[in-house]
Design an enzyme around this catalytic site. Structure first.
Site, PDB file in Angstrom:
ATOM      1  N   LEU A   1       0.814  -1.212   0.000  1.00 53.89           N
ATOM      2  CA  LEU A   1       0.000   0.000   0.000  1.00 53.89           C
ATOM      3  C   LEU A   1       0.847   1.261   0.000  1.00 53.89           C
ATOM      4  O   LEU A   1       0.630   2.173   0.787  1.00 53.89           O
ATOM      5  CB  LEU A   1      -0.971   0.015   1.194  1.00 53.89           C
ATOM      6  N   CYS A   2       1.841   1.275  -0.865  1.00 55.12           N
ATOM      7  CA  CYS A   2       2.653   2.486  -0.954  1.00 55.12           C
ATOM      8  C   CYS A   2       2.886   2.833  -2.421  1.00 55.12           C
ATOM      9  O   CYS A   2       3.986   3.171  -2.825  1.00 55.12           O
ATOM     10  CB  CYS A   2       3.950   2.347  -0.187  1.00 55.12           C
ATOM     11  N   GLY A   3       1.843   2.692  -3.202  1.00 48.81           N
ATOM     12  CA  GLY A   3       1.894   3.118  -4.593  1.00 48.81           C
ATOM     13  C   GLY A   3       2.935   2.352  -5.395  1.00 48.81           C
ATOM     14  O   GLY A   3       3.094   1.147  -5.222  1.00 48.81           O
TER      15      GLY A   3
END
Lengths: 292, 135
Positions: A87-89
């Site tokens: 969940l960090c692009g």
């Protein structure tokens, strides 16, 4: 058109997702701030050790140290810094695609991996490249032990000629929205790379014990400083990327909620109209029947 | 003897521990303790685990725990780079005591898989830290 109940349920689930992304965004913001502080306080050491390295540079050619040995490059040790969590692009994807490119750029060499972070490990353990070492669950503060663990593996591998060159891929942090995967050469150390400022020799100081011994002492520490800085920058980049991606996720959720509310209202209106229509037509029909 | 104060920076990987004008500093070089006053000739030394003694202008004294690193001076300022540096009040005496016991145990039992040099340095670190907390 789906019924009002279904739409309502969807709205509720999007709202709860949005609450999560908002919370994650806030956490990322505060962690990013701390990571930036760490980055700032790591700078003086990096600068000073660079200065020291430069003061020793004139004696570098005379020094015969295992970490300065140049061999024909057949095997490359590649250190890779990814995150433990997702969940960090595009943060991990960027590092990994840079790594793949690096490996493709060295087709005739054997690349052996040293992995920091679970994401890189999860991907590369399913591939065929040899993995020499993995470091998972790095602490938020990044301890000296963790840095030493990695530098130990590199130094040992290089001294035993398991690697003829060691490179490090990390994510350089410029700002939360501007990060970039970078390849940095760690070993062998080359005097030309140490002397970034074009070597202004200010007269050699007195060395105690000797320049050679100080250099031997300094080299591993210089390496540690570089690894530490790369790790700190990577963590800051990770938090920046997470903050940005969670922010856009929250915004997307907001958009979805408003679109869904609109169709919910439409559906509600439609059902009211329908009911009204039914009632009036019913009444109309009754009246018509009575008239007869 | 009155000397001109000069700046001492004590810097670790993680932070700047000390950055103030001082009168003199004594540090544990790998070949023995040495002192630096203002106007020292350009000098670089490696340091071992030890106590760095600082005298501030006006005579106030301060001791820091410093582990292996370097000291360099160009005569106007002194930079001390260390793996770890702590003021006495920052030292965790309980942790140091535990580290001391652990290192001693390793050195007496000598299991085959340990690095004797590392255990020795760990012991030295723990003893030095404890010495400083006891004043």
């Amino acid at each position: 058109m789906p019924g009002t109940k279904d739409i309502k349920r969807r709205i509720r689930s999007v709202i709860s997702i949005q609450q999560i992304t908002r919370a994650m965004e806030m956490i990322a913001v505060s962690r990013l701030k701390r990571a930036e502080d760490r980055l700032r306080s790591a700078r003086p050491y990096a600068e000073k050790i660079q200065e020291l390295m430069e003061s020793l540079a004139p004696s570098l050619p005379r020094i015969d140290h295992p970490l300065l040995v140049k061999r024909e490059v057949k095997r490359i040790g590649l250190v890779l810094i990814t995150s433990d969590k997702g969940l960090c692009g595009g943060y991990n994807a960027n590092v990994i695609s840079r790594t793949t490119r690096f490996i493709n750029e060295h087709p005739d060499k054997e690349v052996r991996l040293i992995l920091i972070g679970r994401k890189g490990y999860d991907l590369f353990r399913r591939k065929t490249y040899p993995i020499d070492h993995t470091l998972l669950q790095i602490s938020k503060e990044i301890s000296l032990q963790e840095v030493k663990e990695i530098s130990g593996v590199i130094v040992k591998g290089f001294q035993e000629a398991r690697y003829d060159e060691v490179d490090l891929i990390y994510t350089r942090f410029q700002s939360a929205v501007s990060t970039q995967p970078i390849v940095m050469k760690l070993l062998p150390l080359e005097s030309s790379e140490v002397l970034k400022k074009g070597s202004e020799v200010k007269g050699e100081p007195i060395f105690e014990p000797t320049a050679e011994e100080i250099m031997a002492y300094l080299l591993p520490k210089y390496l540690e400083a570089q690894i530490y800085k790369a790790m700190v920058e990577s963590v800051a980049s990770e938090q920046g990327a997470r903050m940005v991606s969670m922010k856009s996720a929250s915004e997307n959720a907001e958009e979805m909620i408003s679109a869904l509310s609109l169709s919910y209202n439409k559906a509600r209106q439609a059902s009211i109209t329908k009911e009204l229509l039914e009632v009036t037509t019913g009444a109309e029909a009754l009246r018509f029947a009575q008239k007869k | 003897m009155e000397t001109e104060p000069f700046i001492l920076d004590v810097v670790t990987l993680k932070r700047v521990v000390f950055s103030e004008p001082i009168e003199s500093v004594v540090a544990a070089g790998t070949v023995g303790y040495f002192g630096i006053l203002a106007g020292h000739t350009p000098f670089v030394s490696s340091l071992q685990v030890g106590i760095t003694k600082i005298t501030k202008p006006g005579g106030e004294k301060l001791s820091l725990f410093t582990s292996s690193g370097f000291l360099m001076t160009d005569g106007k300022k002194v930079i001390l780079l260390a793996e770890a540096a702590e003021r006495p009040e920052e030292i965790d005496a309980v942790r140091a005591q535990r580290a001391k016991e652990r290192a001693e145990k390793r050195l007496t039992e000598r299991p085959s898989d340990i690095d004797i040099d590392r255990a020795r340095v760990a012991l030295l670190r723990a003893i030095t830290r404890l010495k400083l907390t006891r004043g």
